[in-house]
Enzyme design. Structure first.
Site, PDB file in Angstrom:
ATOM      1  CG  HIS A 191      -1.950  -0.978   1.235  1.00  0.00           C
ATOM      2  ND1 HIS A 191      -2.642  -1.336   2.348  1.00  0.00           N
ATOM      3  CD2 HIS A 191      -2.458  -1.695   0.221  1.00  0.00           C
ATOM      4  CE1 HIS A 191      -3.536  -2.237   2.019  1.00  0.00           C
ATOM      5  NE2 HIS A 191      -3.440  -2.474   0.731  1.00  0.00           N
ATOM      6  CD  GLU A 433      -0.776  -8.254 -21.089  1.00  0.00           C
ATOM      7  OE1 GLU A 433       0.014  -7.465 -20.551  1.00  0.00           O
ATOM      8  OE2 GLU A 433      -1.901  -8.486 -20.608  1.00  0.00           O
ATOM      9  CG  ASP A 457       2.806  -9.023 -18.541  1.00  0.00           C
ATOM     10  OD1 ASP A 457       3.580  -9.573 -17.739  1.00  0.00           O
ATOM     11  OD2 ASP A 457       1.763  -8.448 -18.187  1.00  0.00           O
ATOM     12  CB  CYS A 504      -0.793   0.493 -22.691  1.00  0.00           C
ATOM     13  SG  CYS A 504      -1.116  -1.265 -22.521  1.00  0.00           S
TER      14      CYS A 504
HETATM   15  C1  PEP Z   1       2.073  -4.583 -19.773  1.00  0.00           C
HETATM   16  O1  PEP Z   1       2.181  -5.778 -19.477  1.00  0.00           O
HETATM   17  O2  PEP Z   1       2.848  -3.993 -20.546  1.00  0.00           O
HETATM   18  C2  PEP Z   1       0.992  -3.764 -19.194  1.00  0.00           C
HETATM   19  C3  PEP Z   1       0.776  -2.543 -19.612  1.00  0.00           C
HETATM   20  O3  PEP Z   1       0.249  -4.295 -18.193  1.00  0.00           O
HETATM   21  P1  PEP Z   1       0.744  -4.472 -16.678  1.00  0.00           P
HETATM   22  O4  PEP Z   1       2.011  -3.689 -16.510  1.00  0.00           O
HETATM   23  O5  PEP Z   1      -0.367  -3.995 -15.817  1.00  0.00           O
HETATM   24  O6  PEP Z   1       0.959  -5.962 -16.602  1.00  0.00           O
HETATM   25 MG    MG Z   2       0.573  -6.837 -18.531  1.00  0.00          MG
END
Ligand code: PEP
Ligand code: MG
Length: 579
Positions: A191, A433, A457, A504
């Site tokens: 947290h 991913e 990922d 992303c």
């Molecule tokens: C990613 O895997 O690039 C992603 C944006 O998701 P997270 O970081 O939440 O796994």
């Molecule tokens: Mg991810």
């Protein structure tokens, strides 16, 4: 000078004077009171609880106003524990039956609570143990008459060095003077880390023994980007970091002028820069940095403040809140990406041996349809409040995508039967991913409205490098040609199928990769809000033709070193202040 490596959990680099928090463990002696003092001790305990509840309510409301309900929910947990009749009765009985002082009774009973959590021996609950200590300390301070360590009355800038920061301490930090903190303990999903990030305070945790190596008054550099703390840096180090900080402030100031300008190349090619958020309240800051919408809402963070699964209403409220703040701009809601390092694994009775390759994300949702449907219902109900898009994470097979869409169809039918309005043609996208999906992107492109490449990922699964393991962190690299080929192929597959493609993962917000991603034809970049201005600056300084040339050249290299070297040179040519 000493350099210590920990886990950077909240970005930013600061140099300041250290304040070391003492290990504040209060020693409560076992002491008994005569029988006629029992009512007095009981009254003292009740008063301390009342005062603690008042303090917590104030804290919760101010945190809710500043950072949103998801973070302030931590204090609802504290309030809930302190209102728990079982706890209050146990303390009262300890005073009455054993003639204990109120202090001793509180510490006895709270330790019992803490041990019950610890007995379950999992990481998620061990974070909750810290909340229990936090509550205990507050009640004891109120009993003993001392106020909690008061960091609110600081008059100069400091960085805080502590064994651990409790979530409530972090949320109450004076944002004006506390420039950063570093702790011995702590992990990425605690947290405390999440609160620090949402507050924008650079932080490094998990440093082992930083409290015994720093003295109050030492000069300390906290580099939350790289998880590094430098104690009493030498002149050269200091000068380097001062220069970095000066450049950052200068660049920040300069970049704020770009806020309302489009992310448009010199020859008129426009892309969309959007933000990644974990909490609806982050939307405001993201818009302030120039985000044109939210390209990734990590909804699993709704589990942060809740011991139990969020209800449909909790989901709905969060989405409605984000949409209100976005005033018509797009919101890509990613369905729950739980498992692996996010929350549930630590709660499991039988932890998985390989959680990143296990029952995570969409797989977990498809194994728990009622939970999945609760979220989908909330998303569909919110779909009439703004520009909502749904995104499924961690899709690895076509069948998985089709199943997820079938569940969504069921939800739509149910809502229709109930007479609830929703947007029937809501755009449905998927995260790219997992290499199996990226390789089959053309097939997926016929069944979704957009792709979003999760490079965090995708790198992990392509290079077989655990993204959370510091021992192999050096191997985790977006520039590896295999990763770049997958990114390129997904972007191409998107274009062939006339659907949007975004990135992303963290790569989207790293200026080093802006030219390349642009040149590969990416049309949406989604990143942490603070990264937007710098990326926009690079995009506005280049022509699309140039970016394409860069991309072509990069794709001819066979090593990540060549890629990074070339990208660094090219980016510096157009933006000498980059990196
Ligand atoms: C990613 O895997 O690039 C992603 C944006 O998701 P997270 O970081 O939440 O796994
Ligand atoms: Mg991810």
């Amino acid at each position: 000078m000493e350099i210590k490596k920990g886990i950077g959990v909240s970005p930013g680099v600061v140099i300041s004077t250290a304040v070391v928090l003492d290990a504040e463990d209060l020693l409560i002696p076992k002491r008994q009171v005569p029988a006629d003092e029992i009512p007095h001790e009981t009254a003292r305990f009740n008063e301390a609880v009342t005062r603690s509840l008042e303090e917590l309510s104030v804290l919760r409301d101010s945190v809710a106003a500043k950072h949103g309900k998801e973070i302030s929910g931590i204090f609802d947990f504290h309030l809930g524990v302190l209102r728990d009749k079982g706890l209050l009765t146990q303390v009262a009985s300890e005073i009455k039956n054993n003639h204990s002082t109120a202090e001793y009774a509180v510490s006895m009973v709270m330790r019992r609570y803490a041990n019950a959590f610890l007995g379950m021996s999992d990481r998620y609950l061990s974070e909750r143990v810290k909340d229990i200590y936090d509550i205990e300390k507050r009640v004891l301070h109120n009993l003993i008459g001392q106020k909690q360590q008061d960091l609110l009355r600081l008059t100069t800038d400091v960085v805080i060095i502590a064994h651990d920061m409790l979530p409530s301490q972090t949320a109450a930090l004076d944002r004006l003077h506390v420039r950063g903190f570093a702790t011995d303990a702590g992990g990425r999903t605690s947290h405390t880390a999440i609160v620090a990030r949402a507050m924008g305070i650079p932080a490094v945790v998990g440093l082992g023994n930083i409290t015994s190596e720093v003295n109050g008054g030492d000069t300390v550099i906290i580099d939350g980007n790289h998880g590094v703390v430098i104690i009493n840096p030498d002149e050269q180090q200091l000068a380097e970091h001062r220069e970095t900080e000066r450049r950052r402030l200068h660049v920040e100031h300069e970049l704020s002028a770009l806020r309302d300008l489009p992310a448009e190349t010199k020859d008129g090619h426009v892309v969309s820069l959007q933000a990644n958020i974990e909490f609806p309240a982050e939307v405001d800051d993201a818009l302030d940095k120039g985000a044109r919408g939210v390209g990734l809402y990590r909804t699993e963070f709704l589990f942060l403040a809740n011991e139990v699964e969020p209800t449909e209403e909790v989901h709905f409220e969060a989405y409605a809140d984000a949409l209100r703040r976005l005033s018509g701009r797009p919101l890509v809601i990613r369905t729950l990406d739980l498992g692996a390092d996010k929350y549930t694994q630590a709660k499991a009775q039988n932890p998985e041996r390989n959680p990143f390759l296990g029952d995570r994300s969409i797989r977990m949702c498809l194994h728990d349809i009622p939970m999945f449907k609760r979220q989908l219902r909330a998303i569909m109900r919110a779909s009439v409040l703004g520009d909502v898009r749904i995104m499924f994470p961690m899709i690895s097979t076509l069948m998985e995508l089709r199943q997820a869409k079938m569940v969504l169809n069921d939800v739509m039918e149910e809502l229709e039967d109930e007479g609830v309005t929703f947007r029937k043609d809501i755009p449905i996208g998927m995260m790219m991913e997992v290499p199996s999906a990226a390789i089959m992107a053309d097939n997926f492109g016929k069944e979704v409205s957009f792709f979003s490449i999760g490079t965090n990922d995708l790198i992990q699964y392509t290079l077989a490098v655990d993204r959370t393991n510091e021992k192999v962190a050096g191997l985790f690299c977006p520039a590896h040609p295999s990763v770049l080929k997958l990114v390129r192929d997904v972007i191409r597959a998107g274009a062939r199928n006339s659907i949007g493609v975004s990135v992303c993962g963290e790569m989207a917000g790293e200026p080093l990769y802006t030219l390349l991603l642009l040149g590969l034809g990416l049309n949406t970049f989604s990143m942490n809000g603070p990264d937007i201005p710098e990326v926009k600056k690079i995009i506005r300084s280049v022509t699309m033709e140039h970016a394409k040339q860069v991309a072509r050249r990069v794709m001819s290299f066979d090593s990540e070193r060549q890629v990074m070297h070339f990208l660094r040179e090219e980016t510096r040519k157009i933006d000498p202040e980059a990196f």
